[in-house]
Design a protein around this motif. Sequence first.
Motif, PDB file in Angstrom:
ATOM      1  N   TYR A 199      29.131  45.000  47.149  1.00 44.59           N
ATOM      2  CA  TYR A 199      28.181  46.078  46.917  1.00 44.59           C
ATOM      3  C   TYR A 199      28.806  47.449  47.187  1.00 44.59           C
ATOM      4  O   TYR A 199      28.544  48.415  46.465  1.00 44.59           O
ATOM      5  CB  TYR A 199      26.934  45.885  47.800  1.00 44.59           C
ATOM      6  CG  TYR A 199      25.919  46.972  47.625  1.00 44.59           C
ATOM      7  CD1 TYR A 199      25.095  46.994  46.496  1.00 44.59           C
ATOM      8  CD2 TYR A 199      25.800  47.998  48.546  1.00 44.59           C
ATOM      9  CE1 TYR A 199      24.174  48.003  46.319  1.00 44.59           C
ATOM     10  CE2 TYR A 199      24.874  49.012  48.371  1.00 44.59           C
ATOM     11  CZ  TYR A 199      24.066  49.013  47.252  1.00 44.59           C
ATOM     12  OH  TYR A 199      23.158  50.020  47.071  1.00 44.59           O
ATOM     13  N   TRP A 235      32.244  45.764  42.253  1.00 41.08           N
ATOM     14  CA  TRP A 235      30.878  45.743  41.726  1.00 41.08           C
ATOM     15  C   TRP A 235      30.886  45.691  40.193  1.00 41.08           C
ATOM     16  O   TRP A 235      30.105  44.966  39.580  1.00 41.08           O
ATOM     17  CB  TRP A 235      30.102  46.966  42.214  1.00 41.08           C
ATOM     18  CG  TRP A 235      28.684  46.990  41.706  1.00 41.08           C
ATOM     19  CD1 TRP A 235      28.186  47.748  40.681  1.00 41.08           C
ATOM     20  CD2 TRP A 235      27.597  46.203  42.186  1.00 41.08           C
ATOM     21  NE1 TRP A 235      26.863  47.494  40.504  1.00 41.08           N
ATOM     22  CE2 TRP A 235      26.464  46.547  41.415  1.00 41.08           C
ATOM     23  CE3 TRP A 235      27.458  45.254  43.184  1.00 41.08           C
ATOM     24  CZ2 TRP A 235      25.211  45.971  41.612  1.00 41.08           C
ATOM     25  CZ3 TRP A 235      26.210  44.680  43.389  1.00 41.08           C
ATOM     26  CH2 TRP A 235      25.115  45.038  42.609  1.00 41.08           C
ATOM     27  N   ARG A 254      31.536  42.115  39.311  1.00 44.75           N
ATOM     28  CA  ARG A 254      30.916  41.185  40.259  1.00 44.75           C
ATOM     29  C   ARG A 254      30.596  39.815  39.659  1.00 44.75           C
ATOM     30  O   ARG A 254      30.595  38.811  40.358  1.00 44.75           O
ATOM     31  CB  ARG A 254      29.668  41.801  40.879  1.00 44.75           C
ATOM     32  CG  ARG A 254      28.528  42.037  39.907  1.00 44.75           C
ATOM     33  CD  ARG A 254      27.408  42.855  40.558  1.00 44.75           C
ATOM     34  NE  ARG A 254      26.334  43.151  39.622  1.00 44.75           N
ATOM     35  CZ  ARG A 254      26.359  44.137  38.730  1.00 44.75           C
ATOM     36  NH1 ARG A 254      27.432  44.932  38.660  1.00 44.75           N
ATOM     37  NH2 ARG A 254      25.337  44.342  37.928  1.00 44.75           N
TER      38      ARG A 254
END
Length: 124
Positions: free
Chosen positions: A47, A53, A56
């Motif tokens: 995160y 991210w 991800r």
Amino acid sequence: MLLCGADVVESFSIPNLWKKEDIEEIVGRFGVVCISRLGSSVKKFIYESDIIWKFRKNVHLVTEWITNDISATKVRRALRRGQSVKYVIPDSVIEYIQKHSLYDPCSEDKNSNVILAPFQRYAK
């Protein structure tokens, strides 16, 4: 896919250890299977990292339900120090390591000037 512990994924945030384009290639192109480690919060790291991210969906987390503190780094350190790793890794692996003189102080020195293949493109 890169199979690694959470400590390796978290090392992506250490300044000057990884190049941004290498992280993007590893995670974006190949993906990562990340084994949880005691004291690591990979979900939080994902995160907090813009690069991770972004990719991800290529990071697959494996949770250890019975935690242990064994890592490849600790095994290599024990071997360099001449300590036993019996019952930590299979006997056949120990035999291979001994046969090829891997992870001992001499092998570390012997390879100190070697540039690993992934880094050779930056050495020119």
